[in-house]
Motif scaffolding. Structure first.
Motif, short mmCIF file in Angstrom:
data_model
loop_
_atom_site.label_atom_id
_atom_site.label_comp_id
_atom_site.label_asym_id
_atom_site.label_seq_id
_atom_site.Cartn_x
_atom_site.Cartn_y
_atom_site.Cartn_z
N VAL A 292 1.78 95.27 44.13
CA VAL A 292 2.64 94.69 43.09
C VAL A 292 2.07 93.37 42.61
CG1 VAL A 292 4.94 93.78 42.59
CG2 VAL A 292 4.70 95.78 44.06
N CYS A 293 2.12 93.14 41.31
CA CYS A 293 1.87 91.80 40.78
C CYS A 293 2.81 91.57 39.61
CB CYS A 293 0.41 91.61 40.38
SG CYS A 293 -0.11 92.58 38.98
N HIS A 294 3.09 90.31 39.31
CA HIS A 294 4.10 89.95 38.31
C HIS A 294 3.50 89.27 37.08
CE1 HIS A 294 7.01 90.90 41.41
NE2 HIS A 294 6.47 90.01 42.21
N ASP B 134 4.50 97.25 32.80
CA ASP B 134 5.49 96.68 31.89
C ASP B 134 4.80 96.29 30.59
OD1 ASP B 134 7.82 95.63 30.86
OD2 ASP B 134 7.75 93.79 32.05
N LEU C 117 1.87 98.47 40.55
CA LEU C 117 3.03 98.14 39.72
C LEU C 117 2.84 96.74 39.15
CD1 LEU C 117 5.92 98.56 38.64
CD2 LEU C 117 6.77 97.72 40.86
N THR D 122 11.43 95.20 40.54
CA THR D 122 10.28 95.43 41.43
C THR D 122 10.74 95.84 42.82
OG1 THR D 122 8.85 93.89 40.24
CG2 THR D 122 8.28 94.35 42.53
N GLU D 123 11.73 95.13 43.36
CA GLU D 123 12.21 95.45 44.71
C GLU D 123 12.87 96.81 44.76
OE1 GLU D 123 11.38 93.82 47.49
OE2 GLU D 123 10.14 92.78 46.01
N GLU E 132 4.81 94.29 36.94
CA GLU E 132 6.18 94.12 36.44
C GLU E 132 6.67 92.72 36.80
OE1 GLU E 132 9.44 94.01 34.91
OE2 GLU E 132 8.86 96.14 34.80
N ASP E 133 7.21 91.97 35.83
CA ASP E 133 7.63 90.60 36.11
C ASP E 133 9.11 90.49 36.48
OD1 ASP E 133 8.54 91.21 33.55
OD2 ASP E 133 8.33 89.14 32.83
N ASP E 134 9.87 91.56 36.39
CA ASP E 134 11.27 91.57 36.80
C ASP E 134 11.31 91.80 38.31
OD1 ASP E 134 13.90 92.27 37.46
OD2 ASP E 134 14.30 93.11 35.48
N THR E 135 11.57 90.74 39.08
CA THR E 135 11.50 90.85 40.54
C THR E 135 12.59 91.75 41.11
OG1 THR E 135 12.75 88.78 40.73
CG2 THR E 135 10.35 88.63 40.83
N ARG F 220 10.01 99.26 44.62
CA ARG F 220 9.27 99.25 45.88
C ARG F 220 9.99 100.11 46.92
NH1 ARG F 220 5.76 95.62 48.17
NH2 ARG F 220 6.29 93.95 46.69
#
Length: 240
Positions: free
Chosen positions: A42-44, A64, A18, A26-27, A20-23, A30
């Motif tokens: 995950v990475c942002h 994203d 995933l 993301t949660e 995606e920079d929207d934390t 997840r």
């Protein structure tokens, strides 16, 4: 990895990347994906996301469009240019028809507009993986004169069988899905142990050594070749 397409249930851990920079999103993702049995990396950041995506260690990428460092479109373009065929689903707030067309033309396998329901995302993942299911069967992997029953972790050669410990079986399965390819240490570790795994440098070499011992004991014509400064490659021994 393996999924029963009819029921949508996993028969093994499918690994998802995933980016995606929207934390907050993301949660939520997840929680929803891990509840369904997926393994999630995950990475942002777009630059880090490209690095991970190019390893080819995931079954699917959720990407994203708008990211810091490098856009999702830039990541996908590089992936396809480098020959990485991992299925990609764009997750984006850009819902105009022209944006969807552009995303699909870049090489995306699907396009999901935010906000979306986790159930719809799961359905899209199942649909994309159905289309990509031309991969070799994960129940039975074959190469040269060996067969490997992944669910039982059983290596077979001319009627002889050898049960492998879990990690050895996972390593062998990954090699058998990529025969003849030079696989970097990072690719192997990322796929078998996970991108965030902290393992000592010699661990991979130890597992390769153990597999080689089993190959020798069985008398197979398949070998794991060390390619200097590049990684390992599963090959058939050349006669003569």
């Amino acid at each position: 990895m393996l999924k029963d397409i009819k029921t949508g249930q996993l028969e093994g851990a499918m690994r998802i990347l995933l980016i995606e920079d929207d934390t907050s999103l993301t949660e939520l993702l997840r929680y929803g994906l891990e509840e369904e049995g997926f393994l999630l990396d995950v990475c942002h950041d777009g630059t880090e996301g490209l690095f991970l995506a190019l390893q080819g260690a995931h079954d699917i990428v959720l990407l994203d469009r708008m990211l810091p460092g490098l856009s999702g479109g830039g990541i996908l373009t590089r992936m396809r240019r480098e020959g990485v065929k991992t299925p990609v689903i764009f997750l984006t707030a850009l819902g105009e028809p022209a944006e969807k067309i552009n995303g699909l033309d870049l090489g995306a396998d699907d396009y999901l507009v935010k906000p979306f329901d986790i159930g719809e995302l799961l359905a899209r993942i199942r649909s994309v993986m159905r289309r990509a299911s031309g991969q070799p069967s994960l129940f039975l992997l074959e190469f040269g004169d060996i067969r490997f029953l992944e669910k039982e972790s059983k290596l077979i050669h001319q009627g002889q069988t050898c049960l492998l410990p879990k990690r050895e079986g996972e390593l062998l399965a990954f090699l058998l899905r990529n025969p003849g390819q030079v696989l970097s240490r990072l690719q192997i570790i990322g796929n078998v142990w996970g991108m965030d795994a902290e393992i000592e440098d010699g661990n991979l070499d130890n597992y390769i050594y153990l597999l080689r011992k089993k190959f020798k004991k069985l008398g197979t014509n398949v070998e794991i070749v060390t390619v200097h400064r590049q990684g390992y490659c599963l090959k058939e021994k050349q006669e003569g």
